[in-house]
Design a protein around this motif. Structure first.
Motif, PDB file in Angstrom:
ATOM      1  N   GLU A  68     -10.555  12.048  -4.750  1.00  0.00           N
ATOM      2  CA  GLU A  68     -10.290  10.902  -5.615  1.00  0.00           C
ATOM      3  C   GLU A  68      -8.876  10.978  -6.203  1.00  0.00           C
ATOM      4  O   GLU A  68      -8.218   9.944  -6.376  1.00  0.00           O
ATOM      5  CB  GLU A  68     -11.333  10.820  -6.719  1.00  0.00           C
ATOM      6  CG  GLU A  68     -12.707  10.381  -6.199  1.00  0.00           C
ATOM      7  CD  GLU A  68     -13.720  10.187  -7.313  1.00  0.00           C
ATOM      8  OE1 GLU A  68     -13.583  10.822  -8.368  1.00  0.00           O
ATOM      9  OE2 GLU A  68     -14.650   9.382  -7.118  1.00  0.00           O
ATOM     10  N   LEU A  69      -8.403  12.171  -6.514  1.00  0.00           N
ATOM     11  CA  LEU A  69      -7.032  12.293  -7.012  1.00  0.00           C
ATOM     12  C   LEU A  69      -6.050  11.884  -5.912  1.00  0.00           C
ATOM     13  O   LEU A  69      -5.084  11.150  -6.175  1.00  0.00           O
ATOM     14  CB  LEU A  69      -6.759  13.722  -7.473  1.00  0.00           C
ATOM     15  CG  LEU A  69      -5.448  13.970  -8.239  1.00  0.00           C
ATOM     16  CD1 LEU A  69      -5.584  15.169  -9.176  1.00  0.00           C
ATOM     17  CD2 LEU A  69      -4.274  14.220  -7.294  1.00  0.00           C
ATOM     18  N   VAL A  70      -6.289  12.350  -4.706  1.00  0.00           N
ATOM     19  CA  VAL A  70      -5.417  11.982  -3.585  1.00  0.00           C
ATOM     20  C   VAL A  70      -5.491  10.480  -3.333  1.00  0.00           C
ATOM     21  O   VAL A  70      -4.469   9.829  -3.083  1.00  0.00           O
ATOM     22  CB  VAL A  70      -5.808  12.773  -2.321  1.00  0.00           C
ATOM     23  CG1 VAL A  70      -4.998  12.286  -1.120  1.00  0.00           C
ATOM     24  CG2 VAL A  70      -5.581  14.263  -2.531  1.00  0.00           C
ATOM     25  N   ASP A  71      -6.691   9.908  -3.425  1.00  0.00           N
ATOM     26  CA  ASP A  71      -6.843   8.455  -3.254  1.00  0.00           C
ATOM     27  C   ASP A  71      -6.027   7.699  -4.300  1.00  0.00           C
ATOM     28  O   ASP A  71      -5.441   6.648  -4.002  1.00  0.00           O
ATOM     29  CB  ASP A  71      -8.315   8.056  -3.361  1.00  0.00           C
ATOM     30  CG  ASP A  71      -9.133   8.459  -2.148  1.00  0.00           C
ATOM     31  OD1 ASP A  71      -8.525   8.794  -1.109  1.00  0.00           O
ATOM     32  OD2 ASP A  71     -10.376   8.457  -2.237  1.00  0.00           O
ATOM     33  N   ALA A  72      -6.013   8.217  -5.530  1.00  0.00           N
ATOM     34  CA  ALA A  72      -5.247   7.569  -6.597  1.00  0.00           C
ATOM     35  C   ALA A  72      -3.754   7.597  -6.279  1.00  0.00           C
ATOM     36  O   ALA A  72      -3.031   6.625  -6.535  1.00  0.00           O
ATOM     37  CB  ALA A  72      -5.523   8.249  -7.934  1.00  0.00           C
ATOM     38  N   LEU A  73      -3.267   8.712  -5.725  1.00  0.00           N
ATOM     39  CA  LEU A  73      -1.859   8.794  -5.337  1.00  0.00           C
ATOM     40  C   LEU A  73      -1.531   7.749  -4.276  1.00  0.00           C
ATOM     41  O   LEU A  73      -0.471   7.115  -4.315  1.00  0.00           O
ATOM     42  CB  LEU A  73      -1.537  10.194  -4.806  1.00  0.00           C
ATOM     43  CG  LEU A  73      -1.521  11.330  -5.831  1.00  0.00           C
ATOM     44  CD1 LEU A  73      -1.406  12.677  -5.130  1.00  0.00           C
ATOM     45  CD2 LEU A  73      -0.367  11.164  -6.816  1.00  0.00           C
ATOM     46  N   HIS A  74      -2.438   7.556  -3.336  1.00  0.00           N
ATOM     47  CA  HIS A  74      -2.236   6.556  -2.289  1.00  0.00           C
ATOM     48  C   HIS A  74      -2.300   5.140  -2.869  1.00  0.00           C
ATOM     49  O   HIS A  74      -1.400   4.323  -2.646  1.00  0.00           O
ATOM     50  CB  HIS A  74      -3.301   6.704  -1.203  1.00  0.00           C
ATOM     51  CG  HIS A  74      -3.111   7.878  -0.295  1.00  0.00           C
ATOM     52  ND1 HIS A  74      -1.972   8.069   0.450  1.00  0.00           N
ATOM     53  CD2 HIS A  74      -3.924   8.920  -0.004  1.00  0.00           C
ATOM     54  CE1 HIS A  74      -2.084   9.180   1.161  1.00  0.00           C
ATOM     55  NE2 HIS A  74      -3.261   9.715   0.900  1.00  0.00           N
ATOM     56  N   GLU A  75      -3.366   4.858  -3.602  1.00  0.00           N
ATOM     57  CA  GLU A  75      -3.660   3.484  -4.031  1.00  0.00           C
ATOM     58  C   GLU A  75      -2.757   2.992  -5.155  1.00  0.00           C
ATOM     59  O   GLU A  75      -2.277   1.860  -5.131  1.00  0.00           O
ATOM     60  CB  GLU A  75      -5.120   3.383  -4.467  1.00  0.00           C
ATOM     61  CG  GLU A  75      -5.540   1.979  -4.872  1.00  0.00           C
ATOM     62  CD  GLU A  75      -7.022   1.857  -5.162  1.00  0.00           C
ATOM     63  OE1 GLU A  75      -7.448   0.808  -5.697  1.00  0.00           O
ATOM     64  OE2 GLU A  75      -7.769   2.818  -4.839  1.00  0.00           O
ATOM     65  N   TYR A  76      -2.532   3.841  -6.150  1.00  0.00           N
ATOM     66  CA  TYR A  76      -1.811   3.392  -7.337  1.00  0.00           C
ATOM     67  C   TYR A  76      -0.326   3.753  -7.351  1.00  0.00           C
ATOM     68  O   TYR A  76       0.465   3.101  -8.034  1.00  0.00           O
ATOM     69  CB  TYR A  76      -2.473   3.960  -8.594  1.00  0.00           C
ATOM     70  CG  TYR A  76      -3.913   3.555  -8.765  1.00  0.00           C
ATOM     71  CD1 TYR A  76      -4.302   2.221  -8.650  1.00  0.00           C
ATOM     72  CD2 TYR A  76      -4.898   4.509  -9.018  1.00  0.00           C
ATOM     73  CE1 TYR A  76      -5.629   1.840  -8.795  1.00  0.00           C
ATOM     74  CE2 TYR A  76      -6.233   4.137  -9.175  1.00  0.00           C
ATOM     75  CZ  TYR A  76      -6.587   2.808  -9.060  1.00  0.00           C
ATOM     76  OH  TYR A  76      -7.908   2.442  -9.213  1.00  0.00           O
ATOM     77  N   LEU A  77       0.054   4.806  -6.608  1.00  0.00           N
ATOM     78  CA  LEU A  77       1.441   5.257  -6.631  1.00  0.00           C
ATOM     79  C   LEU A  77       2.129   5.130  -5.279  1.00  0.00           C
ATOM     80  O   LEU A  77       3.275   5.554  -5.117  1.00  0.00           O
ATOM     81  CB  LEU A  77       1.508   6.708  -7.121  1.00  0.00           C
ATOM     82  CG  LEU A  77       0.906   6.948  -8.514  1.00  0.00           C
ATOM     83  CD1 LEU A  77       0.989   8.417  -8.883  1.00  0.00           C
ATOM     84  CD2 LEU A  77       1.630   6.123  -9.562  1.00  0.00           C
ATOM     85  N   ASN A  78       1.411   4.565  -4.300  1.00  0.00           N
ATOM     86  CA  ASN A  78       1.982   4.269  -2.981  1.00  0.00           C
ATOM     87  C   ASN A  78       2.510   5.500  -2.250  1.00  0.00           C
ATOM     88  O   ASN A  78       3.516   5.432  -1.532  1.00  0.00           O
ATOM     89  CB  ASN A  78       3.110   3.227  -3.110  1.00  0.00           C
ATOM     90  CG  ASN A  78       2.613   1.909  -3.673  1.00  0.00           C
ATOM     91  OD1 ASN A  78       1.580   1.392  -3.247  1.00  0.00           O
ATOM     92  ND2 ASN A  78       3.332   1.353  -4.638  1.00  0.00           N
TER      93      ASN A  78
END
Length: 232
Positions: A68-78
């Motif tokens: 989920e942390l990695v997903d957040a880096l992808h989704e919210y921080l591109n």
């Protein structure tokens, strides 16, 4: 996974909530209180060494590698290809002898990274933090000015200007993840209360960053071995 507060582009920070991270954080706090805190004694140096060992805890490493942390880096921080470019760092703040109310004044993290153009700090606390007691104070939007005048010290890049308006005391639940721009101006908020704060952070960069590639993927971090510690 949901956004709790902040806007990374405009404010330089973003707080994200994930069920997995909160569950892991609760487990880490329990371990700290039952396995690490119970080994404290009257020697502050020993106690600080124990706190540093928490950063090597397997569950804590899983927290900063969670899907989920990695997903957040992808989704919210591109981020295209997230990589960890620094170790997990502990930030213990307390008014007792171990904490000694130590904390950095206003500073920026970029000079201690020097990596990709998308560098980010992922920060979390193992307990809820409000606006009283020890915590974290940030200056939203300060990242937009780039690197402020300051001095690189052994502890970090401390700003020349220390009287700042527009500061915000971060309110965050245990296990929520605060993403900060390395240019975001922030400081430790100390307190004379009996409560303690233990936060943890890790730095991430984007391996797909072309600017970083042209700079040969440099990083401020180095591996250093103390060859004499065995003698103590």
């Amino acid at each position: 996974m949901q956004i709790v507060a902040g806007n990374f582009a405009e404010s330089g920070f973003l707080i994200v909530s994930t069920s997995e991270a909160q569950a892991q954080s609760s487990k880490i706090r329990t371990r700290f209180e039952t396995r690490f805190l119970t080994r404290f004694n009257d020697d502050p140096v020993r106690n600080r060494n124990i706190i540093k060992l928490l950063t090597e805890d397997i569950d804590l490493k899983r927290f900063f590698c969670s899907a989920e942390l990695v997903d957040a880096l992808h989704e919210y921080l591109n981020f295209a290809e997230p990589v960890q470019t620094g170790p997990i760092v502990s930030h213990y703040t307390a008014s007792n002898a171990t904490g000694n109310n130590y904390g950095l004044p206003y500073h920026q993290d970029w000079p201690s990274m020097g990596t990709s153009s998308k560098g980010v700090i992922a920060w979390t606390s193992i307990s809820d933090l409000g606006t009283d007691g020890p915590g974290l104070r940030i200056v939203p939007g300060s990242h937009l000015k780039g690197l402020w005048p300051g001095t690189q010290t052994d502890s970090g890049y401390v700003l020349d200007q220390q009287e700042l308006d527009g500061c915000l005391d971060v309110e965050i639940k245990a296990g929520h993840i605060l993403f900060m721009s390395p240019y975001l101006v922030h400081r430790t908020r100390t307190s004379n209360s009996r409560s303690w704060k233990l936060s943890l952070s890790c730095r991430f960069d984007d391996f797909a960053c072309e600017t970083w590639a042209r700079r040969n993927f440099v990083s401020a971090y180095r591996t250093q071995v103390d060859r004499q510690v065995y003698l103590t």
